[in-house]
Design a protein around this motif. Structure first.
Motif, mmCIF file in Angstrom:
data_model
loop_
_atom_site.group_PDB
_atom_site.id
_atom_site.type_symbol
_atom_site.label_atom_id
_atom_site.label_comp_id
_atom_site.label_asym_id
_atom_site.label_seq_id
_atom_site.Cartn_x
_atom_site.Cartn_y
_atom_site.Cartn_z
ATOM 1 N N ALA A 166 2.147 -3.546 11.085
ATOM 2 C CA ALA A 166 1.579 -5.134 11.737
ATOM 3 C C ALA A 166 0.683 -5.549 10.724
ATOM 4 O O ALA A 166 -0.632 -5.775 11.210
ATOM 5 N N THR A 167 0.841 -5.854 9.518
ATOM 6 C CA THR A 167 -0.177 -6.178 8.797
ATOM 7 C C THR A 167 0.620 -7.003 7.565
ATOM 8 O O THR A 167 1.810 -6.898 7.633
ATOM 9 N N SER A 168 -0.200 -7.837 6.458
ATOM 10 C CA SER A 168 0.647 -8.579 5.900
ATOM 11 C C SER A 168 1.703 -7.961 4.822
ATOM 12 O O SER A 168 1.404 -6.918 4.377
ATOM 13 N N ASP A 169 2.542 -8.741 4.200
ATOM 14 C CA ASP A 169 3.563 -8.084 3.168
ATOM 15 C C ASP A 169 2.711 -7.677 2.101
ATOM 16 O O ASP A 169 2.829 -6.574 1.610
ATOM 17 N N GLU A 170 1.569 -8.530 1.636
ATOM 18 C CA GLU A 170 0.706 -8.176 0.324
ATOM 19 C C GLU A 170 0.094 -6.767 0.523
ATOM 20 O O GLU A 170 0.407 -5.908 -0.330
ATOM 21 N N GLN A 171 -0.556 -6.551 1.666
ATOM 22 C CA GLN A 171 -1.221 -5.111 2.148
ATOM 23 C C GLN A 171 -0.277 -4.111 2.066
ATOM 24 O O GLN A 171 -0.587 -3.230 1.673
ATOM 25 N N LEU A 172 0.903 -4.484 2.654
ATOM 26 C CA LEU A 172 1.944 -3.512 2.905
ATOM 27 C C LEU A 172 2.289 -3.053 1.453
ATOM 28 O O LEU A 172 2.602 -1.897 1.138
ATOM 29 N N LYS A 173 2.677 -3.832 0.617
ATOM 30 C CA LYS A 173 3.154 -3.501 -0.600
ATOM 31 C C LYS A 173 1.906 -2.902 -1.496
ATOM 32 O O LYS A 173 2.277 -1.828 -2.313
ATOM 33 N N GLU A 174 0.889 -3.142 -1.330
ATOM 34 C CA GLU A 174 -0.193 -2.753 -2.133
ATOM 35 C C GLU A 174 -0.344 -1.173 -1.548
ATOM 36 O O GLU A 174 -0.270 -0.329 -2.393
ATOM 37 N N ALA A 175 -0.268 -1.138 -0.036
ATOM 38 C CA ALA A 175 -0.459 0.293 0.471
ATOM 39 C C ALA A 175 0.768 1.251 0.060
ATOM 40 O O ALA A 175 0.594 2.300 -0.516
ATOM 41 N N CYS A 176 1.727 0.679 -0.129
ATOM 42 C CA CYS A 176 3.055 1.575 -0.520
ATOM 43 C C CYS A 176 2.864 2.035 -2.050
ATOM 44 O O CYS A 176 3.082 3.207 -2.272
ATOM 45 N N ALA A 177 2.216 1.114 -2.869
ATOM 46 C CA ALA A 177 2.232 1.368 -4.239
ATOM 47 C C ALA A 177 0.855 2.416 -4.282
ATOM 48 O O ALA A 177 1.256 3.454 -5.087
ATOM 49 N N ARG A 178 0.032 2.441 -3.370
ATOM 50 C CA ARG A 178 -1.187 3.530 -3.678
ATOM 51 C C ARG A 178 -0.308 4.790 -3.359
ATOM 52 O O ARG A 178 -0.993 5.733 -3.616
ATOM 53 N N VAL A 179 0.362 4.971 -1.922
ATOM 54 C CA VAL A 179 1.039 5.971 -1.450
ATOM 55 C C VAL A 179 1.865 6.615 -2.740
ATOM 56 O O VAL A 179 1.809 7.939 -2.734
ATOM 57 N N GLN A 180 2.668 5.817 -3.151
ATOM 58 C CA GLN A 180 3.487 6.230 -4.239
ATOM 59 C C GLN A 180 2.748 7.074 -5.472
ATOM 60 O O GLN A 180 3.014 8.061 -6.134
ATOM 61 N N ASP A 181 1.597 6.390 -5.684
ATOM 62 C CA ASP A 181 0.704 6.836 -7.013
ATOM 63 C C ASP A 181 0.272 8.108 -6.438
ATOM 64 O O ASP A 181 -0.036 9.248 -7.152
ATOM 65 N N PHE A 182 -0.317 8.157 -5.017
ATOM 66 C CA PHE A 182 -0.848 9.421 -4.695
ATOM 67 C C PHE A 182 0.117 10.494 -4.956
ATOM 68 O O PHE A 182 -0.081 11.648 -5.226
ATOM 69 N N CYS A 183 1.283 10.282 -4.305
ATOM 70 C CA CYS A 183 2.160 11.417 -4.013
ATOM 71 C C CYS A 183 2.700 11.669 -5.717
ATOM 72 O O CYS A 183 2.927 13.144 -5.955
ATOM 73 N N ALA A 184 2.693 10.849 -6.555
ATOM 74 C CA ALA A 184 3.050 11.171 -8.090
ATOM 75 C C ALA A 184 1.855 12.125 -8.574
ATOM 76 O O ALA A 184 2.247 12.734 -9.521
ATOM 77 N N GLY A 185 0.631 11.856 -8.096
ATOM 78 C CA GLY A 185 -0.377 12.911 -8.431
ATOM 79 C C GLY A 185 -0.360 14.193 -8.039
ATOM 80 O O GLY A 185 -1.206 14.950 -8.322
ATOM 81 N N LEU A 186 0.197 14.490 -6.839
ATOM 82 C CA LEU A 186 0.607 15.861 -6.526
ATOM 83 C C LEU A 186 1.108 16.898 -7.278
ATOM 84 O O LEU A 186 2.154 16.644 -7.987
ATOM 85 N N SER A 187 0.583 17.873 -7.203
ATOM 86 C CA SER A 187 1.038 19.199 -8.112
ATOM 87 C C SER A 187 0.883 20.144 -7.581
ATOM 88 O O SER A 187 0.192 20.671 -6.527
#
Ligand SMILES: Cc1ncc(COP(=O)(O)O)c(C=O)c1O
Length: 400
Positions: free
Chosen positions: A379-400
């Protein structure tokens, strides 16, 4: 502290409120935080409802009212249940409280004796088990498996029922998963309950109006009229009408139960806010077309978030039927280490590291009774959601 009640040992503070608070603190300290923890619509209360509230103040509706609601609101609720759910209630079968939360709490306080059991399907809204404990009962968790769309099966329900079972709490679409039971799936559960006449149903229909194409909302007493006499149908204006702060919830049920709930409320808070009650009359009797518009908006955000999270390595995000939450599994991230060196053993570890390293605030699954997962409120703006998903993707890509 010896001065405090032992009852407090039975409950924990709301973890969703804790996450929201922590995110707010980080934000205040200057961090770039995206809060996806709060469970409330991000748009204002519609204007005609706000105006009704202002008119109520000027008309002098600022005094005590009948304990469990003004007749005008009870009548509006009677009509809502008839119009939207095909349920026939009379005003003496209706109760109004300070949010759905108080209504649920009143019902538990009015019915539970020590040792009474309440079946709580997991993942659950965080307050159910603790409210049961506060009222002296024992929550019995039944896990709706990830593989079964977070729904419990009739066999699981059957196995959980004992002679001490008093209630099944039912919530579809659900907080925290967004999962909804189809009419057939719900009917199959009610058939189990028909065989156990001592078990009552407390249905929390708070997300009724945030339902997506292909999902057909039904409430238990509608699907199984035989259960009408032992069902409390709970709803509220918070989520549907973007009125979380006004604090109005309501329920329909048998008069004896409604009377018992009134007694509890009369000795605790008395009437819910008079002004909010008049605003709720306007909400329920006024135009309803924006409900479908809002659901459409949430549908777009749901699709955006599901796609964005599924693009992250190690995350598996199912597609929900309603509400404004997704509940992805992070089984693929467990046992890994983040770029900053945080070891991810649990969903709580994941959510803490995600907040600290990316500023994205979500709530860990253990809080809702199913791990390893987390809850996103979209329940927040598309922009915030897109940015949040990008950060989650980056966080997950950094897991090893
Ligand atoms: C499933 C569920 N039930 C009840 C409530 C309480 O709503 P209210 O604002 O009416 O107290 C919430 C709020 O988050 C919820 O998610």
């Amino acid at each position: 502290m010896p001065f405090l009640s032992a009852t407090l040992d039975r409950v924990k503070p709301s973890p969703t409120i804790a996450v929201t608070t922590l995110a707010a603190e980080l934000k205040a300290a200057g961090r770039d935080v995206i809060g996806l923890g709060a469970g409330e619509p991000d748009f204002p209360t519609p204007e005609h409802i706000r105006e009704a509230g202002k008119r109520a103040i000027d008309a002098g509706h600022t005094r005590y009212t009948a304990v469990d609601g003004i007749p005008e609101l009870k009548q509006a609720i009677v009509e809502k249940f008839r119009r939207e759910n095909g349920l026939a209630y009379t005003p003496d079968q209706i109760t109004v409280g300070t949010g759905g939360k108080q209504v649920l709490y009143n019902a538990l306080m009015a019915t539970l004796n020590p040792g009474d059991e309440v079946i709580v399907p997991a993942p659950y809204w965080v307050s159910y088990p603790d409210m049961v404990r506060l009222a002296g009962g024992e929550p019995v968790e039944v896990v709706g498996a990830f593989e079964n769309g977070f729904r419990i099966t009739p066999d699981q329900l059957e196995a959980a029922i004992t002679p001490r079972t008093k209630w099944l709490i039912f919530n579809s679409p659900s907080n925290p998963t967004g999962a909804g039971y189809s009419p057939d799936q719900l009917k199959a559960l009610t058939e189990v309950l028909e065989r156990h006449p001592h078990v009552w149903v407390m249905t929390d229909d708070m997300y009724e109006h945030i339902a997506f194409p292909g999902f057909d909302f039904r409430t238990p007493a509608q699907v199984a009229p035989s259960l009408y006499e032992r069902t409390l149908t709970v709803n509220g204006v918070s989520k549907a009408y973007a009125m979380t702060g006004w604090r109005i919830g309501y329920a329909g049920g048998p008069t004896a139960l409604i009377g018992a709930m009134r007694k509890i409320q009369s000795q605790s808070t008395s009437n819910p806010c008079s002004i909010s009650q008049w605003a709720s009359v306007a909400a329920l009797n006024g135009p309803q077309d924006f409900l479908a518009e809002n659901a459409k908006l949430f549908l777009r955000r749901r699709d955006l978030v599901v796609e964005g999270l599924n693009a992250a390595e190690g995350i598996d995000c199912p597609v929900p039927q309603g509400a404004f939450y997704v509940y992805p599994s992070i089984a693929g991230c467990i046992g890994k280490t983040s770029r900053s060196g945080s070891r991810i053993e649990t969903d709580e570890d994941f959510c803490r590291a995600l907040l600290e390293e990316t500023g994205v605030a979500v709530v860990f699954g253990a809080a809702f009774g199913l791990s390893p997962c987390f809850r996103v409120s979209y329940a927040t703006s598309d922009e915030q959601l897109k940015e949040a998903c990008a950060r989650v993707q980056d966080f997950c890509a950094g897991l090893s």
